[in-house]
Every structure is written in structure tokens, then in C-alpha cells.
Design a protein around this motif. Structure first.
Motif, PDB file in Angstrom:
ATOM      1  N   GLY A   1      35.093  33.452  41.636  1.00 61.62           N
ATOM      2  CA  GLY A   1      36.447  34.016  41.617  1.00 61.62           C
ATOM      3  C   GLY A   1      36.740  34.838  40.380  1.00 61.62           C
ATOM      4  O   GLY A   1      37.555  35.760  40.420  1.00 61.62           O
TER       5      GLY A   1
ATOM      6  N   TYR B   1      36.564  38.725  40.516  1.00 57.31           N
ATOM      7  CA  TYR B   1      37.732  39.508  40.932  1.00 57.31           C
ATOM      8  C   TYR B   1      38.638  39.817  39.739  1.00 57.31           C
ATOM      9  O   TYR B   1      39.204  40.907  39.641  1.00 57.31           O
ATOM     10  CB  TYR B   1      38.512  38.774  42.025  1.00 57.31           C
ATOM     11  CG  TYR B   1      37.724  38.632  43.298  1.00 57.31           C
ATOM     12  CD1 TYR B   1      37.565  39.708  44.159  1.00 57.31           C
ATOM     13  CD2 TYR B   1      37.115  37.426  43.621  1.00 57.31           C
ATOM     14  CE1 TYR B   1      36.835  39.592  45.320  1.00 57.31           C
ATOM     15  CE2 TYR B   1      36.372  37.296  44.787  1.00 57.31           C
ATOM     16  CZ  TYR B   1      36.234  38.381  45.624  1.00 57.31           C
ATOM     17  OH  TYR B   1      35.498  38.261  46.774  1.00 57.31           O
TER      18      TYR B   1
ATOM     19  N   TYR C   1      36.882  42.509  37.759  1.00 60.84           N
ATOM     20  CA  TYR C   1      37.065  43.781  38.454  1.00 60.84           C
ATOM     21  C   TYR C   1      38.451  44.356  38.168  1.00 60.84           C
ATOM     22  O   TYR C   1      38.594  45.544  37.863  1.00 60.84           O
ATOM     23  CB  TYR C   1      36.867  43.580  39.960  1.00 60.84           C
ATOM     24  CG  TYR C   1      37.105  44.807  40.784  1.00 60.84           C
ATOM     25  CD1 TYR C   1      36.186  45.847  40.800  1.00 60.84           C
ATOM     26  CD2 TYR C   1      38.265  44.945  41.543  1.00 60.84           C
ATOM     27  CE1 TYR C   1      36.409  46.984  41.557  1.00 60.84           C
ATOM     28  CE2 TYR C   1      38.493  46.071  42.301  1.00 60.84           C
ATOM     29  CZ  TYR C   1      37.566  47.091  42.304  1.00 60.84           C
ATOM     30  OH  TYR C   1      37.796  48.220  43.045  1.00 60.84           O
TER      31      TYR C   1
ATOM     32  N   TRP D   1      40.380  32.783  34.763  1.00 52.64           N
ATOM     33  CA  TRP D   1      40.115  32.020  35.977  1.00 52.64           C
ATOM     34  C   TRP D   1      40.177  30.513  35.707  1.00 52.64           C
ATOM     35  O   TRP D   1      40.758  29.757  36.468  1.00 52.64           O
ATOM     36  CB  TRP D   1      38.761  32.422  36.544  1.00 52.64           C
ATOM     37  CG  TRP D   1      38.442  31.848  37.885  1.00 52.64           C
ATOM     38  CD1 TRP D   1      37.520  30.881  38.163  1.00 52.64           C
ATOM     39  CD2 TRP D   1      39.027  32.205  39.132  1.00 52.64           C
ATOM     40  NE1 TRP D   1      37.502  30.618  39.504  1.00 52.64           N
ATOM     41  CE2 TRP D   1      38.427  31.427  40.129  1.00 52.64           C
ATOM     42  CE3 TRP D   1      40.019  33.114  39.513  1.00 52.64           C
ATOM     43  CZ2 TRP D   1      38.764  31.517  41.469  1.00 52.64           C
ATOM     44  CZ3 TRP D   1      40.346  33.204  40.853  1.00 52.64           C
ATOM     45  CH2 TRP D   1      39.731  32.415  41.807  1.00 52.64           C
TER      46      TRP D   1
END
Length: 132
Positions: free
Chosen positions: A58, A61, A64, A112
Motif C-alpha cells: 500500500g 500508492y 506514487y 502508510w
């Protein structure tokens, strides 16, 4: 929830639960051979750094999003603000993305981790010193 706690663990790349243990074994993100190296558990509170199999997927993401956001800001600044040519913008942005990759990777993991692991004052060395 106190957002100061959340931001502290992210900004300092510390364990989200105790804010004392380092998330990474080597504090320099540009030692590329050790960029992924994390202890299995926080050395201070024992929090697992792999709560479940595939947990860190995760964070890609998040990484990104950091990269795209920074790229958009850079391109707009160089294009609208400075009026650079397309090739100058492209090459500058590519170099910036390569240089920022180790930082984006680590901060994405910290974000995260902080999204799922909450600060607990009973594990914090800092909070224990305040109580004494």
C-alpha cells in the motif's frame, strides 16, 4: 486523535506506536543497498514492522502520490514561472524524481505505517519521562 503525534512519527521516520524507535536500520536513505532495511520489530516497543504479509504494498500508492504531486509542482513552476523549454523541464524533472526516490520511498512507508499503527503513550519513552 492528536495530529501532532501522527506528524512527528512521519517527519522523523520513527515507530508510529512509540515515536522512539527508528523505522530503518540505516538512517541515510541514500545508502541504496540498505534502503529497504528495517528491523523486524521496533527496538523500543516491540511493534512488528510487518503487521501482515504484503502490508507494505500500500505504501507504493503513497510514494506514487508524492512523486506525481512533486512532479506537477515542479513542471508548473519551471513552465509557468520560469518559462523553460519542454526538454529542460523534462530532464530537470527526471533528475529530481531520481534524487527524490529514496526519500519518497521512506516517507511513503512512514505515512502508510502511521495510518494503521496508532501512537500509544504507554510505550513512549518521552511520555514516561514526563510522568516521572
Amino acid at each position: 486523535m492528536n495530529h501532532d503525534y501522527l506528524l512527528y512519527s512521519i517527519a522523523h521516520l520513527k515507530c508510529a506506536r512509540c515515536h522512539s524507535g527508528n523505522m530503518f536500520l540505516d538512517q541515510n536513505p541514500y545508502h541504496l543497498r540498505k534502503i529497504y532495511a528495517m528491523p523486524d520489530n521496533c527496538p523500543v516497543c516491540g511493534q512488528s514492522n510487518l503487521p501482515e504479509v504484503g502490508f507494505w504494498w500500500g505504501s507504493m500508492y503513497i510514494s506514487y502520490g508524492i512523486s506525481v504531486g512533486l512532479s506537477v509542482v515542479t513542471v508548473l513552476f519551471l513552465w509557468l514561472g520560469l518559462g523553460w523549454s519542454d526538454w529542460a523541464i523534462l530532464s530537470t524533472n527526471a533528475i529530481l524524481m531520481i534524487l527524490i526516490l529514496p526519500l519518497a520511498f521512506r516517507y511513503a512507508r512512514a505515512i502508510w505505517f502511521a495510518m494503521f499503527i496508532r501512537f500509544d503513550p504507554k510505550y513512549s519513552i518521552h511520555e514516561q519521562h514526563k510522568a516521572s
